[in-house]
Design a protein around this motif. Structure first.
Motif, PDB file in Angstrom:
ATOM      1  N   ALA A  33       0.851  -1.192   0.000  1.00 28.46           N
ATOM      2  CA  ALA A  33       0.000   0.000   0.000  1.00 28.46           C
ATOM      3  C   ALA A  33       0.886   1.242   0.000  1.00 28.46           C
ATOM      4  O   ALA A  33       2.112   1.159   0.171  1.00 28.46           O
ATOM      5  N   ALA A  34       0.252   2.398  -0.181  1.00 31.68           N
ATOM      6  CA  ALA A  34       0.997   3.654  -0.221  1.00 31.68           C
ATOM      7  C   ALA A  34       1.682   3.919   1.117  1.00 31.68           C
ATOM      8  O   ALA A  34       1.150   3.617   2.187  1.00 31.68           O
ATOM      9  N   THR A  35       2.888   4.489   1.043  1.00 28.50           N
ATOM     10  CA  THR A  35       3.608   4.886   2.252  1.00 28.50           C
ATOM     11  C   THR A  35       2.871   6.057   2.904  1.00 28.50           C
ATOM     12  O   THR A  35       2.586   7.047   2.228  1.00 28.50           O
ATOM     13  N   PRO A  36       2.560   5.987   4.183  1.00 27.92           N
ATOM     14  CA  PRO A  36       1.765   7.054   4.801  1.00 27.92           C
ATOM     15  C   PRO A  36       2.461   8.411   4.818  1.00 27.92           C
ATOM     16  O   PRO A  36       1.788   9.444   4.784  1.00 27.92           O
ATOM     17  N   TRP A  37       3.797   8.444   4.864  1.00 27.79           N
ATOM     18  CA  TRP A  37       4.486   9.737   4.896  1.00 27.79           C
ATOM     19  C   TRP A  37       4.865  10.258   3.511  1.00 27.79           C
ATOM     20  O   TRP A  37       5.362  11.366   3.391  1.00 27.79           O
TER      21      TRP A  37
END
Length: 521
Positions: free
Chosen positions: A165-169
């Motif tokens: 999934a997309a990196t949160p930062w």
């Protein structure tokens, strides 16, 4: 788990006054006596104040025998004034960002240690800014359970899962989470165990945050004594004497500082521990206290000894390690577990392994069954995170190469982000087995699981404690919010505690832009 204790006459147990004279804490009957510990502490303090300039010879070591072929080796050390802070941590540098076209393969050994997290927790609660080298991201991540799915049966000792999934930062990059879950067994079915506890009961261990935390160990009785200087050798000798074929054979070392009982150099100590590992006797290390704690040695010995390393900072942590997680420690279900990920340069331009710096292996080590790696116990979970940059993304961190090939050849399997391989040995086996599976680009999700989001927050927290160089614009507030929103079921309150620790760390590391009030060397 029950085994018969050796039949032998118990040695005389020293009285409280005698114990004080030996500068040690007596373990009598089935429980440590708090009154005796307090008496010993007061007597040691009085002796230290009245001690002459020359130091007396060190007292003998006392060994305690427990039911089930288990021994507690109490190793008294000479009381002396300790330096303000001699804590020792192995220097480490964060894993670098790798360009996939140059280095498509990443290989490392699994790690189930958790000592770094609880040690840093201790420092934060004391108002001390943890040194960067005390923070090992993989041990922070693996301190928590993420409820990875277990194998359906025992045809394989564990199950491997992935999530992308997309990196949160930084939404221009992605996180790949690899989860391993070992099969569990009822405690009643655990094999017989031959445990030897080597316990440092010197004056420096006679403090509320040290020896009393071992109260989880019960049914201890006197079992003889010997002169100091060869404690670890005698512990292994006891383990060999009580060796149980097809059982659990392990030495458990508990100490607060430099383990100095006879082996001159760390290299010689590592060699001895490694030799004993090959003979079927593992080593677990338990760290305690502050000021003289040798984290680097404790972690290294556990690695060489095919064991695990934990740090005990509270009675709750002692119960977690010595009671709740003991069956994972005792029953090894897979040995020399190695992970190798080959990234597809057509879909991934860069990647970085988060943590595991001292577990990184050479590419050729993966298929070499002579190369040692970490073990997995019954019910153990292992979690690893890679941060990857998709090809063509604006999230790249490496400068373009003047003469580099900007358009790598298209591979055969264009829908695969990476290929995951895992090698392991069954207990007693010499040859490894291989598990492999592709990681598809189509598996990427816009709604990552609660486990994925919490693990991401823990990884970011560890990075901030090490300087925050790898998480872009994320700060303490973002980490706390992410963890708070991904707590889920928190039966033991560990995730609530984590959120509170994030705030403690923020106040120490960056309190309104001012310098921390205290630091640990």
């Amino acid at each position: 788990m029950t085994t018969e204790a050796p039949t032998r006459a118990p040695a005389e147990v020293p009285s409280t006054d005698q114990a004080a004279g030996l500068d040690r804490v007596a373990v009598t009957g089935s429980r440590m006596q708090r009154a005796e510990m307090e008496s010993s502490r007061q007597a040691a303090a009085a002796r230290k104040a009245a001690a002459p300039a020359s130091s007396p010879a060190p007292p003998p070591m006392a060994y305690e025998q427990a039911a089930g072929h288990a021994y507690l080796a109490a190793a008294p050390l000479l009381a002396h004034a300790e330096p303000a802070n001699t804590e020792n941590y192995q220097q480490r540098v964060d894993n670098p960002v790798q360009r996939t076209s140059e280095q498509p393969v990443s290989t490392f050994s699994v790690d189930v240690d958790t000592g770094s997290y609880s040690n840093v927790r201790r420092m934060l609660r004391e108002g001390v800014r943890p040194p960067a080298d005390s923070v090992r991201a993989e041990e922070f991540i693996n301190y928590f359970s993420y409820q990875h799915p277990a194998p359906a049966d025992r045809s394989s000792p564990f199950r491997v899962t992935t999530e992308l999934a997309a990196t949160p930062w930084n939404p221009q990059r992605q996180l790949l989470m690899i989860g391993i879950k070992g099969y569990d067994v009822p405690k009643a079915t655990l094999p017989p165990a031959n445990l030897v506890f080597l316990l440092d009961t010197s004056g420096s261990m006679d403090a509320p945050d040290k020896l009393p935390l071992l109260a989880a160990l019960e049914r201890l009785q006197a079992g003889g004594s010997t002169n100091g200087g060869d404690g670890i050798r005698l512990a292994y000798a006891m383990a060999r004497q009580g060796f149980i074929k097809d059982g659990v054979n392990r030495v458990i070392l508990a100490t607060d500082g430099d383990f100095n009982v006879g082996t001159v150099s760390q290299q010689a100590l590592e060699t001895m521990v490694g030799d004993q590992r090959k003979s079927g006797i593992a080593l677990t290390t338990l760290g305690f206290g502050q000021g003289n704690y040798n984290d680097a040695l404790a972690e290294r010995l556990a690695d060489v000894g095919d064991g695990n390393h934990a740090y005990i900072d509270t009675p709750q942590e002692a119960r977690k390690v010595l009671v709740e997680e003991m069956q994972s420690t005792l029953l090894t279900i897979a040995r020399d577990v190695k992970i190798q990920v080959e990234f597809n340069p057509a879909l991934v331009s860069e990647y970085r392994l988060i943590g595991y710096e001292n577990r990184v292996l050479q590419r050729e080590d993966f298929a070499n069954d002579k190369v040692d790696a970490g073990d997995i116990g019954a019910g153990h979970e292992v979690t690893a995170l890679y941060e990857i940059t998709p090809a063509g993304s604006a999230g790249g961190r490496l400068p373009a190469l003047r003469y580099g090939d900007a358009t790598p050849a298209q591979p055969k399997n264009q829908g695969e982000v990476a290929h995951l391989r895992l090698r392991y040995k069954l207990p007693g086996a010499d040859n490894s087995r291989l598990i492999e599976a592709p990681i598809l680009a189509a598996s990427s999700t816009a709604r990552p699981s609660q486990a994925f989001r919490f693990a991401s927050a823990v990884a970011a927290y560890a990075d901030l404690l090490r300087g925050g160089r790898n998480i872009d614009q994320w700060g303490w507030s973002e980490v706390a919010a992410a963890a708070r929103n991904a707590r889920g079921a928190d039966v033991f309150g560990l995730r609530d505690e984590f959120v509170a620790l994030v705030e403690e760390a923020r106040r120490l590391v960056s309190p309104d832009g001012q310098a921390p009030v205290a630091t640990s060397d």
